[in-house]
Design an enzyme around this catalytic site. Structure first.
Site, PDB file in Angstrom:
ATOM      1  CE1 TYR A   1      -2.731   7.213  -6.857  1.00 18.83           C
ATOM      2  CE2 TYR A   1      -3.973   8.324  -5.133  1.00 18.83           C
ATOM      3  CZ  TYR A   1      -3.101   7.330  -5.538  1.00 18.83           C
ATOM      4  OH  TYR A   1      -2.597   6.446  -4.612  1.00 18.83           O
TER       5      TYR A   1
ATOM      6  CE  LYS B   1      -2.529   4.799  -1.711  1.00 16.81           C
ATOM      7  NZ  LYS B   1      -1.984   3.590  -1.069  1.00 16.81           N
TER       8      LYS B   1
HETATM    9  P1  NAD Z   1       4.116  -2.331  -6.160  1.00 16.92           P
HETATM   10  O1  NAD Z   1       3.350  -2.761  -7.367  1.00 16.92           O
HETATM   11  O2  NAD Z   1       5.509  -2.758  -6.043  1.00 16.92           O
HETATM   12  O3  NAD Z   1       3.336  -2.759  -4.826  1.00 16.92           O
HETATM   13  C1  NAD Z   1       1.938  -2.868  -4.754  1.00 16.92           C
HETATM   14  C2  NAD Z   1       1.672  -4.192  -4.066  1.00 16.92           C
HETATM   15  O4  NAD Z   1       0.278  -4.373  -3.830  1.00 16.92           O
HETATM   16  C3  NAD Z   1       2.163  -5.396  -4.864  1.00 16.92           C
HETATM   17  O5  NAD Z   1       3.082  -6.143  -4.109  1.00 16.92           O
HETATM   18  C4  NAD Z   1       0.890  -6.197  -5.104  1.00 16.92           C
HETATM   19  O6  NAD Z   1       1.126  -7.573  -5.114  1.00 16.92           O
HETATM   20  C5  NAD Z   1       0.087  -5.768  -3.906  1.00 16.92           C
HETATM   21  N1  NAD Z   1      -1.335  -6.088  -4.022  1.00 16.92           N
HETATM   22  C6  NAD Z   1      -2.250  -5.635  -4.920  1.00 16.92           C
HETATM   23  N2  NAD Z   1      -3.438  -6.218  -4.706  1.00 16.92           N
HETATM   24  C7  NAD Z   1      -3.279  -7.041  -3.634  1.00 16.92           C
HETATM   25  C8  NAD Z   1      -4.139  -7.917  -2.915  1.00 16.92           C
HETATM   26  N3  NAD Z   1      -5.429  -8.101  -3.278  1.00 16.92           N
HETATM   27  N4  NAD Z   1      -3.636  -8.615  -1.858  1.00 16.92           N
HETATM   28  C9  NAD Z   1      -2.332  -8.480  -1.504  1.00 16.92           C
HETATM   29  N5  NAD Z   1      -1.476  -7.663  -2.131  1.00 16.92           N
HETATM   30  C10 NAD Z   1      -1.951  -6.958  -3.196  1.00 16.92           C
HETATM   31  O7  NAD Z   1       3.982  -0.729  -6.137  1.00 16.92           O
HETATM   32  P2  NAD Z   1       4.396   0.345  -5.016  1.00 16.92           P
HETATM   33  O8  NAD Z   1       4.427   1.621  -5.751  1.00 16.92           O
HETATM   34  O9  NAD Z   1       5.565  -0.125  -4.277  1.00 16.92           O
HETATM   35  O10 NAD Z   1       3.098   0.371  -4.074  1.00 16.92           O
HETATM   36  C11 NAD Z   1       3.153   0.149  -2.679  1.00 16.92           C
HETATM   37  C12 NAD Z   1       2.295   1.159  -1.945  1.00 16.92           C
HETATM   38  O11 NAD Z   1       2.886   2.450  -2.087  1.00 16.92           O
HETATM   39  C13 NAD Z   1       0.868   1.293  -2.464  1.00 16.92           C
HETATM   40  O12 NAD Z   1      -0.008   1.473  -1.352  1.00 16.92           O
HETATM   41  C14 NAD Z   1       0.919   2.574  -3.273  1.00 16.92           C
HETATM   42  O13 NAD Z   1      -0.337   3.205  -3.339  1.00 16.92           O
HETATM   43  C15 NAD Z   1       1.881   3.376  -2.420  1.00 16.92           C
HETATM   44  N6  NAD Z   1       2.488   4.540  -3.075  1.00 16.92           N
HETATM   45  C16 NAD Z   1       3.144   4.403  -4.270  1.00 16.92           C
HETATM   46  C17 NAD Z   1       3.730   5.522  -4.863  1.00 16.92           C
HETATM   47  C18 NAD Z   1       4.430   5.430  -6.189  1.00 16.92           C
HETATM   48  O14 NAD Z   1       4.579   6.457  -6.863  1.00 16.92           O
HETATM   49  N7  NAD Z   1       4.898   4.263  -6.607  1.00 16.92           N
HETATM   50  C19 NAD Z   1       3.646   6.770  -4.222  1.00 16.92           C
HETATM   51  C20 NAD Z   1       2.998   6.872  -2.991  1.00 16.92           C
HETATM   52  C21 NAD Z   1       2.402   5.744  -2.436  1.00 16.92           C
HETATM   53  O1  0WE Z   2      -0.952   4.472  -5.520  1.00 12.20           O
HETATM   54  C1  0WE Z   2      -0.396   4.558  -6.594  1.00 12.20           C
HETATM   55  C2  0WE Z   2      -0.722   3.626  -7.726  1.00 12.20           C
HETATM   56  C3  0WE Z   2      -1.634   2.521  -7.303  1.00 12.20           C
HETATM   57  C4  0WE Z   2      -2.193   1.678  -8.410  1.00 12.20           C
HETATM   58  C5  0WE Z   2      -1.596   1.492  -9.648  1.00 12.20           C
HETATM   59  C6  0WE Z   2      -2.191   0.658 -10.593  1.00 12.20           C
HETATM   60  C7  0WE Z   2      -1.626   0.459 -11.968  1.00 12.20           C
HETATM   61  C8  0WE Z   2      -2.011  -0.868 -12.559  1.00 12.20           C
HETATM   62  C9  0WE Z   2      -3.379   1.041  -8.159  1.00 12.20           C
HETATM   63  N1  0WE Z   2      -3.970   0.231  -9.064  1.00 12.20           N
HETATM   64  C10 0WE Z   2      -3.390   0.021 -10.254  1.00 12.20           C
HETATM   65  N2  0WE Z   2      -4.012  -0.812 -11.145  1.00 12.20           N
HETATM   66  C11 0WE Z   2      -3.421  -1.251 -12.280  1.00 12.20           C
HETATM   67  O2  0WE Z   2      -4.031  -1.987 -13.070  1.00 12.20           O
HETATM   68  N3  0WE Z   2       0.518   5.571  -6.763  1.00 12.20           N
HETATM   69  C12 0WE Z   2       0.677   6.549  -5.722  1.00 12.20           C
HETATM   70  C13 0WE Z   2       1.310   5.752  -8.006  1.00 12.20           C
HETATM   71  C14 0WE Z   2       0.596   6.755  -8.850  1.00 12.20           C
HETATM   72  O3  0WE Z   2      -0.469   6.424  -9.575  1.00 12.20           O
HETATM   73  C15 0WE Z   2      -0.915   7.577 -10.212  1.00 12.20           C
HETATM   74  C16 0WE Z   2      -0.106   8.652  -9.842  1.00 12.20           C
HETATM   75  C17 0WE Z   2       0.877   8.141  -8.958  1.00 12.20           C
HETATM   76  C18 0WE Z   2       1.948   8.893  -8.275  1.00 12.20           C
HETATM   77  C19 0WE Z   2      -2.005   7.767 -11.063  1.00 12.20           C
HETATM   78  C20 0WE Z   2      -2.250   9.037 -11.559  1.00 12.20           C
HETATM   79  C21 0WE Z   2      -1.464  10.105 -11.183  1.00 12.20           C
HETATM   80  C22 0WE Z   2      -0.369   9.940 -10.334  1.00 12.20           C
END
Ligand code: NAD
Ligand code: 0WE
Length: 255
Positions: free
Chosen positions: A155, A162
Site C-alpha cells: 500500500y 491516507k
Molecule cells: P474507483 O476507481 O471507483 O474510484 C476512485 C476515483 O478517483 C475514480 O472515480 C477516479 O476517477 C477518481 N480520481 C482519481 N484521480 C482523480 C483526480 N485527479 N481528480 C478527480 N478524480 C480522480 O475506486 P474506489 O475503490 O471506489 O475508490 C474510492 C475511494 O475509496 C478512494 O479514496 C480509495 O482509496 C478508497 N478506498 C478503497 C478501498 C477498496 O478496497 N476499493 C478500500 C478503502 C478505501
Molecule cells: O486506496 C486504495 C487504492 C487506491 C489506488 C489504486 C490504484 C491502482 C491503479 C491508487 N492509485 C492507483 N493507481 C493505479 O494506477 N485501496 C484502499 C485499495 C487497495 O489498494 C491496495 C490495497 C487495497 C485494499 C494496495 C496494496 C494493498 C492493499
C-alpha cells in the site's frame, strides 16, 4: 420520509458502477437526497453521466481534483444553481501504479507529491470551496483505508497519503465545528473496484478477509454506502473528526 429529504450534496469519485462512490450515491438517493456528481475526464463522463442520470442528478460536472480552478468552478456552479450545499462525498485517490509495487523507499519525490496531492490535499481544497455554501451547517465524508495506521504490504505511499488524509479530517473538523460543519472518514475493507483492479494480487487480499476479518467476509459498496449515509445524515449530528471502520480487517495477520 427519507433521512436525506431536502438535503443536497455533491459526490466526487464515481468512475463506474463498481465505485464505492456509486454505492454511496444509491443510498443517499434512496433516502431522498438531491445529488450532483463530478467526473475526472471525458472517458469517464461516458460512464458517469448515465449512472448519474439514473439517480436524477441535478448537476454532472467535470473536475480534476489536482486542479484548483476545476474545484472552484464546481462550487461556483453549485452556488449559482443551488445557493447552498448540505453534504460532500470525497471518494478519490491516486498513486503511480509502480509505487504500489516496489519497496516504499523507492518512492520518487514526484510520486509522493502526486499521491498526497490527489489523495489527501484534495480534501482540503474541496472543503475550503464547500464551506461558504454550507450556510446551514454540513457534513463531509472521505474514504480511507487501514493502510493509514498499519503497514499493509504494497500500500506504500498510499498509506502515507491516507495518514495525511485522516489527520486532515481531524484538523478540518476542529476548525469547522463552530460552523456546524462535520468532517469524517469511512475506512473500508478491501473491495473490488476499478482502483483495486490495478493492484497486483488483489484477489488474495480479498480472500484473506474471508478467513480473518471479524465478519469472515469482505464488505460491499452497499455497506460502505450505508455507513456513509449515516455520517452524512442528522443521525450523526454529534459525530465529527472520526474515522469510522467498516470491517477493515483489523485482525488480518500482516496488517
Ligand atoms: P474507483 O476507481 O471507483 O474510484 C476512485 C476515483 O478517483 C475514480 O472515480 C477516479 O476517477 C477518481 N480520481 C482519481 N484521480 C482523480 C483526480 N485527479 N481528480 C478527480 N478524480 C480522480 O475506486 P474506489 O475503490 O471506489 O475508490 C474510492 C475511494 O475509496 C478512494 O479514496 C480509495 O482509496 C478508497 N478506498 C478503497 C478501498 C477498496 O478496497 N476499493 C478500500 C478503502 C478505501
Ligand atoms: O486506496 C486504495 C487504492 C487506491 C489506488 C489504486 C490504484 C491502482 C491503479 C491508487 N492509485 C492507483 N493507481 C493505479 O494506477 N485501496 C484502499 C485499495 C487497495 O489498494 C491496495 C490495497 C487495497 C485494499 C494496495 C496494496 C494493498 C492493499
Amino acid at each position: 420520509m427519507g433521512l436525506m429529504d431536502g438535503k443536497r450534496g455533491i459526490i466526487f469519485g464515481v468512475a463506474n458502477d463498481m465505485s464505492i462512490a456509486w454505492g454511496i450515491a444509491q443510498q443517499l438517493k434512496a433516502q431522498g437526497a438531491t445529488l450532483a456528481f463530478t467526473y475526472l475526464n471525458e472517458a469517464l463522463e461516458k460512464r458517469v453521466r448515465p449512472l448519474a442520470e439514473s439517480l436524477d442528478a441535478d448537476l454532472i460536472l467535470p473536475c480534476d481534483v489536482s486542479n484548483d480552478a476545476d474545484i472552484e468552478a464546481v462550487f461556483e456552479t453549485l452556488g449559482k444553481e443551488w445557493g447552498s450545499v448540505d453534504f460532500v462525498v470525497h471518494a478519490v485517490a491516486f498513486a503511480n501504479r509502480e509505487d504500489l509495487k516496489h519497496g516504499f523507499s523507492q518512492t520518487s519525490r514526484a510520486g509522493f507529491k502526486l499521491a498526497l496531492d490527489i489523495s489527501a490535499y484534495s480534501l482540503v481544497a474541496v472543503t475550503r470551496c464547500a464551506v461558504p455554501l454550507m450556510t446551514d451547517g454540513g457534513s463531509i465524508v472521505t474514504m480511507t483505508y487501514l493502510g493509514a495506521v498499519r503497514t499493509i504490504p504494497q500500500y506504500n505511499v498510499m498509506g502515507v497519503a491516507k495518514a495525511a488524509l485522516e489527520a486532515s479530517v481531524r484538523y478540518l473538523a476542529v476548525e469547522l465545528g463552530e460552523k456546524g460543519i462535520r468532517v469524517n472518514a469511512v475506512s473500508a475493507g478491501p473491495i473490488k473496484t476499478l482502483a483495486a483492479s490495478g493492484i497486483a494480487n488483489f484477489r488474495e487480499k480479498l480472500k484473506l478477509m474471508d478467513d480473518r476479518a471479524p465478519l469472515k467476509r469482505c464488505v460491499s459498496q452497499e455497506e460502505v454506502g450505508k455507513s456513509t449515509l449515516y455520517l452524512l445524515s442528522d443521525l450523526a449530528s454529534g459525530v465529527t473528526g472520526e474515522v469510522h471502520y467498516v470491517d477493515a480487517g483489523f485482525n488480518v495477520t500482516g496488517a
